[in-house]
Design a protein around this motif. Structure first.
Motif, PDB file in Angstrom:
ATOM      1  N   PRO A 181      -6.230  16.896 -14.385  1.00 47.82           N
ATOM      2  CA  PRO A 181      -7.079  16.024 -13.552  1.00 47.82           C
ATOM      3  C   PRO A 181      -7.347  14.675 -14.193  1.00 47.82           C
ATOM      4  N   ILE A 182      -7.263  13.606 -13.371  1.00 44.24           N
ATOM      5  CA  ILE A 182      -7.581  12.261 -13.858  1.00 44.24           C
ATOM      6  C   ILE A 182      -8.595  11.563 -12.956  1.00 44.24           C
ATOM      7  N   GLY A 183      -8.904  12.164 -11.802  1.00 41.66           N
ATOM      8  CA  GLY A 183      -9.855  11.525 -10.897  1.00 41.66           C
ATOM      9  C   GLY A 183     -10.078  12.312  -9.626  1.00 41.66           C
ATOM     10  N   GLU A 184     -10.765  11.687  -8.689  1.00 39.21           N
ATOM     11  CA  GLU A 184     -11.113  12.352  -7.433  1.00 39.21           C
ATOM     12  C   GLU A 184     -11.143  11.337  -6.286  1.00 39.21           C
ATOM     13  N   MET A 185     -10.667  11.776  -5.121  1.00 43.76           N
ATOM     14  CA  MET A 185     -10.680  10.913  -3.944  1.00 43.76           C
ATOM     15  C   MET A 185     -12.063  10.924  -3.312  1.00 43.76           C
ATOM     16  N   ALA A 186     -12.318   9.935  -2.457  1.00 38.25           N
ATOM     17  CA  ALA A 186     -13.631   9.817  -1.827  1.00 38.25           C
ATOM     18  C   ALA A 186     -13.832  10.888  -0.762  1.00 38.25           C
ATOM     19  N   PRO A 187     -15.073  11.354  -0.588  1.00 38.54           N
ATOM     20  CA  PRO A 187     -15.367  12.271   0.520  1.00 38.54           C
ATOM     21  C   PRO A 187     -15.314  11.485   1.826  1.00 38.54           C
ATOM     22  N   SER A 188     -14.814  12.103   2.882  1.00 34.77           N
ATOM     23  CA  SER A 188     -14.701  11.390   4.153  1.00 34.77           C
ATOM     24  C   SER A 188     -14.782  12.357   5.317  1.00 34.77           C
ATOM     25  N   ASN A 189     -15.558  11.989   6.320  1.00 41.01           N
ATOM     26  CA  ASN A 189     -15.670  12.793   7.535  1.00 41.01           C
ATOM     27  C   ASN A 189     -14.888  12.168   8.687  1.00 41.01           C
ATOM     28  N   SER A 218     -10.142  14.917   1.981  1.00 42.48           N
ATOM     29  CA  SER A 218     -11.438  14.433   1.530  1.00 42.48           C
ATOM     30  C   SER A 218     -11.791  15.075   0.187  1.00 42.48           C
ATOM     31  N   SER A 219     -12.197  14.265  -0.757  1.00 43.19           N
ATOM     32  CA  SER A 219     -12.608  14.724  -2.101  1.00 43.19           C
ATOM     33  C   SER A 219     -11.493  15.446  -2.863  1.00 43.19           C
ATOM     34  N   ALA A 220     -10.249  15.158  -2.526  1.00 44.98           N
ATOM     35  CA  ALA A 220      -9.125  15.822  -3.200  1.00 44.98           C
ATOM     36  C   ALA A 220      -9.081  15.442  -4.678  1.00 44.98           C
ATOM     37  N   ALA A 221      -8.699  16.415  -5.499  1.00 39.97           N
ATOM     38  CA  ALA A 221      -8.521  16.146  -6.927  1.00 39.97           C
ATOM     39  C   ALA A 221      -7.232  15.360  -7.130  1.00 39.97           C
ATOM     40  N   VAL A 222      -7.274  14.394  -8.043  1.00 40.57           N
ATOM     41  CA  VAL A 222      -6.090  13.599  -8.381  1.00 40.57           C
ATOM     42  C   VAL A 222      -5.644  14.010  -9.775  1.00 40.57           C
ATOM     43  N   VAL A 223      -4.345  14.286  -9.926  1.00 39.44           N
ATOM     44  CA  VAL A 223      -3.833  14.752 -11.215  1.00 39.44           C
ATOM     45  C   VAL A 223      -2.711  13.842 -11.714  1.00 39.44           C
ATOM     46  N   ALA A 224      -2.431  13.948 -12.995  1.00 34.21           N
ATOM     47  CA  ALA A 224      -1.318  13.193 -13.581  1.00 34.21           C
ATOM     48  C   ALA A 224      -0.012  13.775 -13.048  1.00 34.21           C
TER      49      ALA A 224
END
Length: 203
Positions: free
Chosen positions: A163-171, A107-113
């Motif tokens: 970093p290029i983005g971020e994943m959605a938070p999820s429970n 959840s909310s993981a950073a996305v990188v190149a």
């Protein structure tokens, strides 16, 4: 204030370009063709001379180039930490063969190149949601999609791990990131066979 104005203008131009490309392209192949055409019309002379080398490219050379791209991805970071839930070439529930890999992330993981490249597309694209396309050396492209937020902009030169983005938070269910690698518009396996069998990616 002048700098802020220039930044806003650049962002507006990028947004208009993204919207125009998205409207014209019916699929990823069309989009990559549009991006390549745009690149040819604005390429620097030194870059153009490299891209128009004389002589036919053999199939063996194509294989070596694809292998080098895969090797660079092996040496670089994963786009996001997690587990591969759909491999390249695997048949999905919809019946479509996957042209990339799906990674179940935190959840909310950073996305990188995953590899050094230049951002040539960053925005919403049909069926992909938020999509970032990196232009790689030797006519390669890396496609990363499924993010809730994109922090990279068109024209950005990014290094592997940036970093290029971020994943959605999820429970509940973990978010899923899509990663695809293409060479001359054709999808190739972004991971070596052993890595795919292990069903894991480093992150």
């Amino acid at each position: 204030m002048a700098l802020l104005g220039k930044t806003q203008t650049a962002e507006q131009r990028a947004a208009r370009l993204t919207a125009r490309l998205s409207a014209r392209a019916g699929n990823i192949r069309d989009l990559l063709r549009e991006l390549s055409q745009q690149r040819r019309t604005s390429v620097l002379p030194s870059q153009n001379s490299e891209q128009t080398q004389s002589g036919a490219v053999t199939k063996e050379k194509e294989k070596r180039t694809a292998s080098r791209l895969t090797l660079k991805l092996q040496q670089g970071p994963s786009p996001a930490p997690g587990q591969i839930i759909t491999s390249f070439g695997e048949k999905m529930p919809s019946g479509i063969i996957s042209k990339g890999i799906f990674i179940e992330t935190r959840s909310s993981a950073a996305v990188v190149a995953p590899i050094k490249g230049r951002v040539v597309f960053a925005g919403i694209f049909r069926g992909y949601g938020n999509l970032v396309i990196l232009e790689l050396p030797n006519k390669g492209h890396a496609l990363i999609a499924g993010m809730v937020k994109v922090s990279a902009g068109i024209g950005d030169e990014v290094l592997a791990g940036e970093p290029i983005g971020e994943m959605a938070p999820s429970n509940s269910s973990p978010p899923k990131l899509y990663f695809e690698l293409r060479r001359k518009g054709r999808p190739i396996n972004p991971l070596p066979p052993k890595a795919a069998h292990r069903n894991k990616v480093r992150g």
